[in-house]
Design a protein around this motif. Sequence first.
Motif, short mmCIF file in Angstrom:
data_model
loop_
_atom_site.label_atom_id
_atom_site.label_comp_id
_atom_site.label_asym_id
_atom_site.label_seq_id
_atom_site.Cartn_x
_atom_site.Cartn_y
_atom_site.Cartn_z
N GLN A 72 0.83 -1.20 0.00
CA GLN A 72 0.00 0.00 0.00
C GLN A 72 0.87 1.26 0.00
O GLN A 72 0.62 2.21 -0.75
N VAL A 73 1.90 1.26 0.87
CA VAL A 73 2.78 2.42 0.96
C VAL A 73 3.56 2.61 -0.34
O VAL A 73 3.73 3.74 -0.83
N ALA A 74 4.00 1.49 -0.93
CA ALA A 74 4.74 1.57 -2.20
C ALA A 74 3.87 2.20 -3.28
O ALA A 74 4.35 3.02 -4.09
N LYS A 75 2.58 1.83 -3.32
CA LYS A 75 1.68 2.43 -4.31
C LYS A 75 1.52 3.92 -4.08
O LYS A 75 1.47 4.72 -5.03
N LEU A 76 1.41 4.31 -2.81
CA LEU A 76 1.26 5.73 -2.50
C LEU A 76 2.52 6.49 -2.90
O LEU A 76 2.44 7.60 -3.48
N CYS A 77 3.70 5.92 -2.61
CA CYS A 77 4.96 6.58 -2.99
C CYS A 77 5.05 6.76 -4.50
O CYS A 77 5.49 7.80 -5.00
N GLN A 78 4.62 5.73 -5.25
CA GLN A 78 4.65 5.82 -6.70
C GLN A 78 3.67 6.88 -7.20
O GLN A 78 3.96 7.64 -8.13
N PHE A 79 2.50 6.92 -6.57
CA PHE A 79 1.48 7.93 -6.92
C PHE A 79 2.05 9.33 -6.75
O PHE A 79 1.92 10.19 -7.63
N LEU A 80 2.71 9.57 -5.61
CA LEU A 80 3.26 10.90 -5.35
C LEU A 80 4.46 11.20 -6.24
O LEU A 80 4.68 12.35 -6.63
N LYS A 81 5.22 10.16 -6.58
CA LYS A 81 6.35 10.35 -7.49
C LYS A 81 5.86 10.82 -8.86
O LYS A 81 6.46 11.69 -9.49
N ASP A 82 4.72 10.23 -9.28
CA ASP A 82 4.12 10.65 -10.56
C ASP A 82 3.66 12.10 -10.50
O ASP A 82 3.53 12.76 -11.55
N LYS A 83 3.42 12.59 -9.28
CA LYS A 83 3.03 13.98 -9.09
C LYS A 83 4.24 14.90 -8.92
O LYS A 83 4.09 16.10 -8.71
N GLY A 84 5.42 14.28 -8.98
CA GLY A 84 6.63 15.08 -8.85
C GLY A 84 7.19 15.14 -7.45
O GLY A 84 8.15 15.87 -7.19
N GLN A 85 6.61 14.38 -6.51
CA GLN A 85 7.09 14.38 -5.13
C GLN A 85 7.92 13.11 -4.88
O GLN A 85 7.40 12.00 -4.95
N ILE A 86 9.21 13.28 -4.57
CA ILE A 86 10.08 12.14 -4.27
C ILE A 86 10.23 12.04 -2.75
O ILE A 86 10.70 12.99 -2.10
N ASN A 87 9.83 10.92 -2.21
CA ASN A 87 9.88 10.73 -0.77
C ASN A 87 10.70 9.47 -0.43
O ASN A 87 10.64 8.47 -1.13
N GLN A 88 11.42 9.56 0.66
CA GLN A 88 12.10 8.40 1.20
C GLN A 88 11.35 7.95 2.46
O GLN A 88 11.17 8.74 3.38
N VAL A 89 10.93 6.71 2.45
CA VAL A 89 10.16 6.19 3.59
C VAL A 89 10.84 4.92 4.10
O VAL A 89 11.12 4.00 3.33
N LYS A 90 11.13 4.90 5.40
CA LYS A 90 11.71 3.71 6.01
C LYS A 90 10.88 3.30 7.23
O LYS A 90 10.42 4.16 7.99
N TRP A 91 10.72 1.98 7.38
CA TRP A 91 10.12 1.42 8.59
C TRP A 91 11.21 0.67 9.34
O TRP A 91 11.94 -0.14 8.74
N LEU A 92 11.33 0.91 10.63
CA LEU A 92 12.44 0.35 11.39
C LEU A 92 11.97 -0.34 12.67
O LEU A 92 10.93 0.01 13.23
N ASN A 93 12.79 -1.27 13.10
CA ASN A 93 12.63 -1.92 14.40
C ASN A 93 13.91 -1.64 15.17
O ASN A 93 14.93 -2.28 14.93
N GLY A 94 13.86 -0.66 16.08
CA GLY A 94 15.09 -0.22 16.73
C GLY A 94 16.01 0.42 15.70
O GLY A 94 15.63 1.32 14.96
N GLU A 95 17.23 -0.13 15.61
CA GLU A 95 18.19 0.37 14.62
C GLU A 95 18.11 -0.42 13.32
O GLU A 95 18.79 -0.08 12.35
N ASP A 96 17.32 -1.49 13.31
CA ASP A 96 17.25 -2.34 12.12
C ASP A 96 16.26 -1.78 11.12
O ASP A 96 15.08 -1.56 11.44
N GLU A 97 16.74 -1.55 9.92
CA GLU A 97 15.86 -1.09 8.85
C GLU A 97 15.14 -2.29 8.26
O GLU A 97 15.76 -3.22 7.77
N LEU A 98 13.81 -2.27 8.33
CA LEU A 98 13.03 -3.40 7.84
C LEU A 98 12.56 -3.19 6.41
O LEU A 98 12.60 -4.10 5.59
N PHE A 99 12.11 -1.99 6.11
CA PHE A 99 11.58 -1.71 4.77
C PHE A 99 12.00 -0.30 4.35
O PHE A 99 12.03 0.62 5.17
N CYS A 100 12.32 -0.18 3.08
CA CYS A 100 12.67 1.12 2.53
C CYS A 100 11.92 1.31 1.22
O CYS A 100 12.00 0.46 0.33
N PHE A 101 11.18 2.41 1.12
CA PHE A 101 10.39 2.69 -0.07
C PHE A 101 11.10 3.77 -0.89
O PHE A 101 11.31 4.88 -0.38
#
Length: 557
Positions: free
Chosen positions: A521-550
Motif C-alpha cells: 500500500q505504501v509503495a503504491k502511494l509513494c509511486q502515486f506521489l512520485k508521478d506527481k513530482g514528489q520524491i519521498n524516502q520512507v523507512k520502517w524500522l525496528n530499533g536500529e534495524d531497517e526493515l523496509f525502505c520505499f
Amino acid sequence: MGKENTKGMGITDMPCTSEEEDLLEISKYVKGLGKFIRECKTPMSIAIQGDWGTGKTSTLNLLKKNLEADKDTNGIKCVFFNTWQYSQFNMEDSLYVSFVHNLVKQCGGNDEILKTVAGFGKLAFFKAIDWKFGTNASEILDGFEKAKKDQMESVSKLQEDFAELVKKTGKRLVIFIDDLDRLNPEVAVELLEIIKLFVNVENSIFVLAIDYEVVVKGVRKKYGENLSEEKCRNFFDKIIQLPFKMPVERYNLTELVRKAVQEQTHMTDEGVNIVAEFISDVMGTNPRTFKRLVNAFFLINSVNEIGEEAESKTKEINDVLMFCSLCIQMCLPKLYELMVTASTKKQLKELLEVKAAEEIRAYITKYFIDMEETDKEFNEIIKGIRLFHEEVLNPVSEKFKEEVVLEALFGLLAVTSITMVSADTAANSGRKSATKITHIRINEKEIAVASANAAIVETFRSLLGKNMSYMEEFMLQNPAFLTNEETKKDSMFRQHKLLLRDGDTTIYLGVSSGTEAKIKQVAKLCQFLKDKGQINQVKWLNGEDELFCFLPEIENN
C-alpha cells in the motif's frame, strides 16, 4: 470409533467397548478375527496395523470382548497390556519389567519365574521398579549378576517357565498389547524383541496394535539408518505371522455421517451424501480426524446460531457448507486461508473460479495476500477448489440459487476460524504474525509507532497531509485502500482507521491485511506521489534495524 453422545452434540474420542458403540462397522472383521484366534494353530502372533486414530484400540476392545464371551471353560484367557502410560514421563525403563510382570502375574505365575527375568534385561530395567510381591529389587539384581554369565540359559528357563504357566491355565492364552506405536520407535522395537521370547510358546497368541512404519523407524534407529527395507520387513515378519490392516478404505462414511450428525442437523439424505463424498476425497476415513470434524461442526453451529436465524429452506445448505468448509480447514489449510481472508462475496467467488496455479498467484498479488507457495502447493489448492465445486457447490446450486449459496458460505467462513489449529493467533486468522515496527522515518522526520497498523496510518498522514485533492484522487484509483464510507466492509476494511476529517468529508484507511500487504500500500502511494513530482524516502524500522525502505535514497544536490 468412540461412542456417539446420544444425550448431546459431538462425539467423544473414547474407543468403543461394545458392538452397539461401533460406528465404523468393524464388528464383522472382529468376529472373523475371533473365529481365527479360536481355531488357528498356535503359537500365533497378529499385528493390528493402522495409523493413529484408525480404530486399533476399538478393534482390540471388541476382539477381547468377543473372545471372553466364549462359554467353553477350557476356551480363552485374555491378558491386556497397554504401553501408552509408559510412553509418558520417561517411563520406558519400567516398560520391560512391567510387561513381564503383568504377563506372568495375569497368568498366575510366582516370584520364582520373575527372578529368571534378571537374566536377560537391562540393569536400569530392574532398578526401575520395586516388585512388591515377595522379591525386592536388590535380590533381583543379585540374580542379574549371576545370571548374566549365561544369558541364554536364563532366556531358555524363562521360556520354559512361561510355557509351563500357559499349559497350567488349560486355556488358549491371548495376549493383547496396545499402543506400541506410541512408544519411541527404538523402545517399541526392544519390546518386540522381548515379546519374541514368548511368541513361540504353544497355545499362546499375541495380538499387537502397531504401525509398521514405527517398526521400520525403530529397527533403523537401533541397527543403522541404512538398513534396507527388506531387512526391516524380515525383522517384522520374524515376530508377526499374521498382519491385519485396519480396513479404513471400507469404512462406510455415508453411514458414519448419518449416524453422527443427521439426527441433530437439518441434513437430508442428499446432504449427507454430498458431505460424505467430499470428506472421503479430501480427508479420507480416519475416524479420529472425523471426530474432530464433527465436534468442530457442532461448536461452530452453537456459536453461530445460524440454525435458528436462517430460513428453513437454507438451513440444510448451511449445515452442508459448514461441514465441508471445516473439512477444508483441517485438510487443505492453504485453501482455507484464502477462503477465510476473502473480504467480499465477489472476492470469494473470484477465488473459487480459479483453475490454474498462475491464476492463484495473480489472485494473491491482486489482493495483497502474504502467501508464497510452490507450484505443487498451488496445484493442491486448485485440486481442492475443483473438488469443492464438483462435489459440493454444483450439487447444492442445483437446488438453491448461486447467490444464496455464496451468501451462506461467505457468512459461515466468518466464524469457522475459531476451530483452526495453529501455534499462534495470527495463523488462526489466516495471516502471519505482525512484524514489529518501532518507528518510521519519512525523509528526515522520525515518528515513533507501536505497530504496523500505526506505521501505515502515520505514513499516509505524513505523505498526504491535508491535501484533499490528492486524497480523493488516490482513493478513486485505489478504492481497496481508502474510502469515505465508515461502514464499508469489503477489501481491506475489516478494520479501518480514520485518516482525515475535513468538514463534511471523512476518509478512512483500510489496514486489515498483514504487514507485507501494508508495504505494498505504501509503495503504491509513494509511486502515486512520485508521478506527481514528489520524491519521498520512507523507512520502517525496528530499533536500529531497517526493515523496509520505499524508493531509493534521496540524492544530495
